[in-house]
Structures are given as structure tokens and as C-alpha cells.
Design an enzyme around this catalytic site. Structure first.
Site, PDB file in Angstrom:
ATOM      1  N   GLU A  40       0.840  -1.196   0.000  1.00 24.33           N
ATOM      2  CA  GLU A  40       0.000   0.000   0.000  1.00 24.33           C
ATOM      3  C   GLU A  40       0.878   1.252   0.000  1.00 24.33           C
ATOM      4  O   GLU A  40       2.026   1.222   0.467  1.00 24.33           O
ATOM      5  CB  GLU A  40      -0.889  -0.018   1.263  1.00 24.33           C
ATOM      6  CG  GLU A  40      -1.835   1.162   1.372  1.00 24.33           C
ATOM      7  CD  GLU A  40      -2.896   0.990   2.459  1.00 24.33           C
ATOM      8  OE1 GLU A  40      -2.807   0.025   3.238  1.00 24.33           O
ATOM      9  OE2 GLU A  40      -3.819   1.825   2.502  1.00 24.33           O
ATOM     10  N   ASN A 187     -12.425  -1.211  -0.890  1.00 22.06           N
ATOM     11  CA  ASN A 187     -11.735  -1.811   0.259  1.00 22.06           C
ATOM     12  C   ASN A 187     -12.396  -1.337   1.556  1.00 22.06           C
ATOM     13  O   ASN A 187     -12.681  -0.143   1.710  1.00 22.06           O
ATOM     14  CB  ASN A 187     -10.266  -1.367   0.265  1.00 22.06           C
ATOM     15  CG  ASN A 187      -9.557  -1.700   1.570  1.00 22.06           C
ATOM     16  OD1 ASN A 187      -9.233  -2.859   1.817  1.00 22.06           O
ATOM     17  ND2 ASN A 187      -9.331  -0.695   2.417  1.00 22.06           N
ATOM     18  N   GLU A 188     -12.625  -2.243   2.446  1.00 22.75           N
ATOM     19  CA  GLU A 188     -13.170  -1.909   3.770  1.00 22.75           C
ATOM     20  C   GLU A 188     -14.247  -0.822   3.658  1.00 22.75           C
ATOM     21  O   GLU A 188     -14.179   0.219   4.310  1.00 22.75           O
ATOM     22  CB  GLU A 188     -12.054  -1.496   4.744  1.00 22.75           C
ATOM     23  CG  GLU A 188     -11.098  -2.646   5.008  1.00 22.75           C
ATOM     24  CD  GLU A 188     -10.204  -2.479   6.231  1.00 22.75           C
ATOM     25  OE1 GLU A 188     -10.165  -1.399   6.833  1.00 22.75           O
ATOM     26  OE2 GLU A 188      -9.525  -3.462   6.583  1.00 22.75           O
ATOM     27  N   TYR A 254      -6.717  -8.980  11.511  1.00 21.45           N
ATOM     28  CA  TYR A 254      -5.344  -8.798  11.993  1.00 21.45           C
ATOM     29  C   TYR A 254      -5.192  -9.424  13.371  1.00 21.45           C
ATOM     30  O   TYR A 254      -6.114  -9.371  14.189  1.00 21.45           O
ATOM     31  CB  TYR A 254      -5.010  -7.307  12.082  1.00 21.45           C
ATOM     32  CG  TYR A 254      -4.774  -6.660  10.724  1.00 21.45           C
ATOM     33  CD1 TYR A 254      -3.525  -6.703  10.137  1.00 21.45           C
ATOM     34  CD2 TYR A 254      -5.801  -6.020  10.040  1.00 21.45           C
ATOM     35  CE1 TYR A 254      -3.293  -6.116   8.891  1.00 21.45           C
ATOM     36  CE2 TYR A 254      -5.588  -5.427   8.797  1.00 21.45           C
ATOM     37  CZ  TYR A 254      -4.323  -5.479   8.225  1.00 21.45           C
ATOM     38  OH  TYR A 254      -4.094  -4.905   6.995  1.00 21.45           O
ATOM     39  N   GLU A 311      -6.159  -9.095   3.609  1.00 14.04           N
ATOM     40  CA  GLU A 311      -5.326  -8.426   4.615  1.00 14.04           C
ATOM     41  C   GLU A 311      -5.298  -9.304   5.850  1.00 14.04           C
ATOM     42  O   GLU A 311      -6.358  -9.597   6.428  1.00 14.04           O
ATOM     43  CB  GLU A 311      -5.875  -7.037   4.969  1.00 14.04           C
ATOM     44  CG  GLU A 311      -5.714  -6.035   3.839  1.00 14.04           C
ATOM     45  CD  GLU A 311      -6.076  -4.607   4.223  1.00 14.04           C
ATOM     46  OE1 GLU A 311      -5.958  -4.256   5.416  1.00 14.04           O
ATOM     47  OE2 GLU A 311      -6.488  -3.865   3.313  1.00 14.04           O
ATOM     48  N   GLN A 360       2.143  -6.207   5.436  1.00 18.22           N
ATOM     49  CA  GLN A 360       2.365  -5.811   4.058  1.00 18.22           C
ATOM     50  C   GLN A 360       3.774  -6.215   3.639  1.00 18.22           C
ATOM     51  O   GLN A 360       4.546  -6.652   4.469  1.00 18.22           O
ATOM     52  CB  GLN A 360       2.154  -4.314   3.898  1.00 18.22           C
ATOM     53  CG  GLN A 360       0.720  -3.885   4.214  1.00 18.22           C
ATOM     54  CD  GLN A 360       0.383  -2.461   3.762  1.00 18.22           C
ATOM     55  OE1 GLN A 360       1.160  -1.806   3.093  1.00 18.22           O
ATOM     56  NE2 GLN A 360      -0.806  -1.992   4.163  1.00 18.22           N
TER      57      GLN A 360
HETATM   58  O1  AHR Z   1      -2.976  -2.553   6.204  1.00 18.68           O
HETATM   59  C1  AHR Z   1      -3.271  -1.372   6.869  1.00 18.68           C
HETATM   60  C2  AHR Z   1      -4.739  -0.985   6.771  1.00 18.68           C
HETATM   61  O2  AHR Z   1      -5.504  -1.897   7.466  1.00 18.68           O
HETATM   62  C3  AHR Z   1      -5.339  -0.970   5.402  1.00 18.68           C
HETATM   63  O3  AHR Z   1      -5.095   0.204   4.717  1.00 18.68           O
HETATM   64  C4  AHR Z   1      -6.801  -1.107   5.691  1.00 18.68           C
HETATM   65  O4  AHR Z   1      -7.496  -1.737   4.659  1.00 18.68           O
HETATM   66  C5  AHR Z   1      -6.826  -1.896   6.984  1.00 18.68           C
HETATM   67  O5  AHR Z   1      -7.648  -1.314   7.923  1.00 18.68           O
END
Ligand code: AHR
Length: 508
Positions: A40, A187-188, A254, A311, A360
Site C-alpha cells: 500500500e 476496500n473496507e 489482523y 489483509e 504488508q
Molecule cells: O494494512 C493497513 C490498513 O488496514 C489498510 O489500509 C486497511 O485496509 C486496513 O484497515
């Protein structure tokens, strides 16, 4: 035994862990796209990490740094997602093409408020993918972009005839269209991508994807923006309202040992309890895929629509003294175990999980590589990707693990976690990890249906303290090495699996 990785527990601490691998019970292909990445416009991922520009004194190929390229090529990266993330829904692709002096300087409002000079745009990204020999996965802008803008981006990249966008691409130096398969429609969109309700986004998805066209035989795989963690309603609504118009639906999760807003926890300065909690939370991915998958099954029992985990990874507090908006974190043996747990889970769900992209690639979150000026290091996570690449596109085979509990604070997780696959040459690969930070296990592997074994080898990634990591001064503290495996007279394999370790075996 069912068709999933089975893990039961023996409660005696002394008991050897047993793995039973049914080599002649195939469980479907493990898509190589599970080993995908994400880059990103965030912090020093693109700028400095991947892109230094052709004029840089750091050796580069068309602006992309050579040291990073060489290391990444060893991972056989199948697919790379770009330009975001949250950045995607603020990105206007036309700002990033043509001569640099004409490219718009904008503010990266989401990530640190720094100036984005747009020197890395569509052409540079496609060149990066060519150099990595991976497929591009472009994420389009729904949150602040128009249908026309998204439609024209696809035309610009993939149309082969005469058209305003194809002509413009040619004026900018690229005659042939690029081959593009993976396209994300936002995205999101429940958060940074527009704060939408699922019903509203489902309608927008239907509308935007209509104009994301397949030109000249280029067949796009359209990915709808999916749920945040356990937002099952989002998956339900998207599948119900738009399931037939998508090829993939994303999911983001995450691994955070603390609280997202109040303090996520440090990447290096953490306790034994935080070690345990991190690994326990990594396991949660299994439940999430199972439950989102059950909803998808109701609308798509043939599993045509892929669950795209685009992600995933650890998210800790930034390294002290670094820009809070840059998400720069160190990476330890704990991250290596998180990566291995995820791969084992993704393999287990290989019928529904068609792709995954770690967040990432460089210098951001759970990165493969950290850079500082012209210096660079490989992280423990890099080494797990390298050790596991043998599973890409291989046939998963049934594996059952009988292991002991790893207990902390009256909670428990299985101490050993494993996966197995057979590649096109018939080589069996078994990957396993020991999550216990103190105790090792003697592991016995019973290979059923394998035939005569001619050769066995193993590599291990391990460490002797919780936060072992690589630095620019000591880049090889955590690095793979050979590991001893014995073949017993009855054909079983036996080996020590030390505390905090990831092992991959090759059996011929
Ligand atoms: O990876 C960091 C961020 O996490 C991304 O930009 C977003 O899609 C997510 O919240």
C-alpha cells in the site's frame, strides 16, 4: 477422521506428538495465491521500501530497488495487491500516469498526512509485477471515486483496440495492454472505504462491477469488499444481494494481542502471556473462515466464490520514535509462528480460501523485509514464506495431529500445528510449528500410503528467546537451518520439535 486437519490433545506433558499423514488421501489443491502479498501507499512500503526511483544511488531496476527484488523473487510471489488498503478509496489513478512533472502531489490523508507525489503509479506497479513475475491485483476506488473512473482504469490497463484510454496508455509508452485478472471493487467499505452499510455497499458493488469490463478476452476475477473480522451480517448481505456477480469476497483480520485503540502491544517488548495470547488470536482465523464460509455455503454450495483474505498478519504498536501513521514494526520469531499458523489454517480451508495477501510486503506491519537507506534485512516472516513456498499449488493431503495442550492463564491451544501436501513431482512436504515457548516435543510422523522413503530432509526456524529478531547489525539471528530427522525401521519419522519453532520436511 474428517476431511479437515484434526487436532486432538493428550493432557500428559510427556506424550510425544503424533502426526498421521494419509499421503494417498488428497484434499484438493492449495492455491499458490494463498501466498499473496499486499503493498500500500503507506509509510515506507512503496516509497523507500520498493521504489527508490531510477535516479537513486541505491541500485535499482527502473526505480525498483534490486536488493528487495532479488529477495522477494525467492518467495515465488504469485500475486500482489495494490494500491491499498484505505489508500485505494482515496486514490485517483489518473494522478499517477504520464510524465512525473505533471503528476499531482496530493496529501496521503489516511497515512501520516505526508505528500504523495504519485511517482509510483499504474505503469510502475505493473513493471514491479513483471519483475517479480507475479500477477497484479488492483483495488479500485468506490469510496471517493466514480464509476467512470473505475471503468476507465480497467479500459486503460486491458483494452487492446482504439479507445480514449487505450490510446492514452500508448502515449504513455505502453503499447500492449497488461494482463489483469484480479480486481477489487473497493476496500473496507464498512470503514475507511466509505462507512457504508452492507445493503448500500451491495448495491454499489452491483453497479460499479457492471462497468468493470472484460476486454479482448481478458477475464477479470471481481472481488467484492468483504467483512471486518466477525461481521457475519456483512457476508450474509453481500452474498444474498450480489453473490452471483462476484468471483471473490474479501475478509480482513489482523492478529493484535492488545486493543486496537487502547494499545496493540509492542512488537518486541512483550511478556510470555502476550506471546500466548498472540498465537491464540492467530488461531481465531480458523473460526472466522469456518463461520464466514458457512454463510457463503448457503448461497454458493459449489464454492465458486472465493474467500479472499486480502489483509492478514500481526499489527503491533509502531516502533518507538517512528511516525504513528507509518505502521512500522519489528518482526520476531513470534511473527514467524503467526504466519505458519495462518498458512496451516488457509491450507485446511483450501476449498474456500482462494487467495490471501499478507499485510504488508516491506516496512509496514508484518513485513517480509525492513529497509533503512541502502540497508535491508529479511524478517522471520520472510523465512516462513520461503520455507512454505513448496506448498504452492500442491495437493493437500490429510493430516491428523495428536498433540498436548499448551496452557497459559487457564487457557489452552494445541502445542503443535501442522499441514502436509504433495507436489507435482510426488514430493511430500510437511510443515509444523511448535507454539510452546518453553517446552519441546518429540514428534513421530506416521506416513500412510507413502511407499518406500528414499530421502528425508528438514529445515527449521527457531530461536532461544521470545523476541528473537533480525537487525541491520545482526541480520541472521533468526534464519533457517538444517534439522535432523530420523527414519525408523517401521518407516515412521521421528524428530525433536523445539520450543518456538517452524519446520518444513521434504520426504521423497
Ligand atoms: O494494512 C493497513 C490498513 O488496514 C489498510 O489500509 C486497511 O485496509 C486496513 O484497515
Amino acid at each position: 477422521m474428517n476431511n479437515q486437519l484434526v487436532t486432538s490433545t493428550l493432557n500428559t506433558k510427556e506424550a510425544a506428538t503424533q502426526l498421521i499423514v494419509n499421503v494417498d488421501l488428497p484434499k484438493g489443491k492449495i492455491s499458490k495465491h494463498i501466498y499473496g502479498h499486499f503493498a500500500e501507499h503507506l509509510g515506507r512500503c512503496i516509497y523507500e521500501g520498493l521504489w527508490v526511483g531510477p535516479e537513486s544511488t541505491i541500485p535499482n531496476t527502473d526505480g525498483i530497488r534490486n536488493d528487495v527484488l532479488t529477495a522477494l523473487k525467492k518467495l515465488n510471489i504469485p500475486v500482489l495487491r495494490w494500491p491499498g488498503g484505505c489508500f485505494a478509496d482515496e486514490y485517483h489513478w489518473k494522478d499517477g500516469i504520464g510524465p512525473n512533472e505533471n503528476r499531482k502531489r496530493m496529501v496521503n490523508t489516511h497515512w501520516g498526512g505526508v505528500v504523495e507525489n504519485n511517482h509510483f503509479g499504474t505503469h510502475e506497479f505493473m513493471r514491479l509485477c513483471e519483475l517479480l513475475e507475479c500477477e497484479p491485483y488492483i483495488c479500485g476506488n468506490v469510496g471517493s471515486g466514480t464509476v467512470q473512473e473505475m471503468s476507465e482504469w480497467v479500459e486503460y490497463m486491458t483494452f487492446n483496440g482504439e479507445s480514449p484510454m487505450a490510446n492514452w496508455r500508448q502515449e504513455n509508452g505502453r503499447i500492449e495492454p497488461w494482463s489483469l485478472t484480479y480486481f477489487g471493487v473497493g476496500n473496507e467499505n464498512w470503514g475507511c472505504g466509505g462507512n457504508m452499510r452492507p445493503e448500500y455497499y451491495a448495491d454499489l458493488y452491483r453497479r460499479y462491477q457492471t462497468y468493470v469490463r472484460n476486454y479482448d478476452g481478458n477475464q477479470l476475477y471481481k472481488i467484492a469488499g468483504g467483512a471486518n473480522i466477525d461481521d457475519y451480517k456483512w457476508t450474509e448481505v453481500l452474498m444474498r444481494e450480489a453473490g452471483t456477480m462476484m468471483d471473490g469476497l474479501s475478509l480482513h483480520y489482523y492478529t493484535i494481542p492488545g486493543d486496537f485503540w487502547l494499545g496493540k502491544g509492542s512488537a518486541l517488548d512483550f511478556t510470555e502471556d502476550e506471546w500466548f495470547l498472540t498465537l491464540k488470536r492467530a488461531y481465531y482465523m480458523d473460526e472466522l473462515i469456518t463461520k464466514h464460509g458457512q454463510i457463503m455455503d448457503q448461497y454458493d454450495p459449489e464454492k465458486r466464490v472465493g474467500l479472499i483474505i486480502d489483509e492478514w498478519g500481526t499489527w503491533f504498536d509502531v516502533e518507538p520514535g517512528t511516525n504513528p501513521g507509518f505502521l512500522y514494526q519489528q518482526n520476531s520469531i513470534r511473527d514467524a509462528l503467526v504466519a505458519a499458523i495462518h498458512f496451516n489454517i488457509f491450507h485446511k480451508h483450501n476449498d474456500r480460501v482462494h487467495m490471501a495477501n499478507i499485510a504488508q510486503m516491506v516496512n509496514v506491519l508484518q513485513a517480509m523485509i525492513l529497509t533503512e537507506g541502502d540497508q535491508f534485512i529479511l524478517t522471520p516472516t520472510y523465512h516462513v514464506f520461503e520455507m512454505y513456498r513448496v506448498h504452492q499449488d500442491a495437493e493437500r493431503v490429510e493430516l491428523a495431529a495428536i498433540t498436548r495442550d499448551y496452557v497459559a492463564k487457564e487457557e489452552s491451544i494445541p502445542s503443535v500445528n501442522a499441514t502436509a501436501s504433495r507436489d507435482a513431482d510426488g514430493v511430500l512436504h510437511i510443515s509444523l510449528c511448535q507454539l510452546d515457548h518453553q517446552n519441546s516435543d518429540k514428534v513421530e510422523i506416521d506416513l500412510r500410503g507413502m511407499g518406500t522413503i528414499s530421502d528425508v530432509s528438514a529445515r527449521i526456524l527457531t530461536a532461544d528467546h521470545l523476541n528473537a529478531h533480525n537487525t541491520f547489525e545482526q541480520p541472521d539471528v533468526v534464519a533457517p537451518r538444517e534439522h535432523e530427522v530420523k527414519v525408523m525401521e517401521d518407516g515412521k519419522l521421528i524428530m525433536d520439535v523445539p520450543a518456538m519453532s517452524v519446520i518444513t520436511l521434504a520426504v521423497r
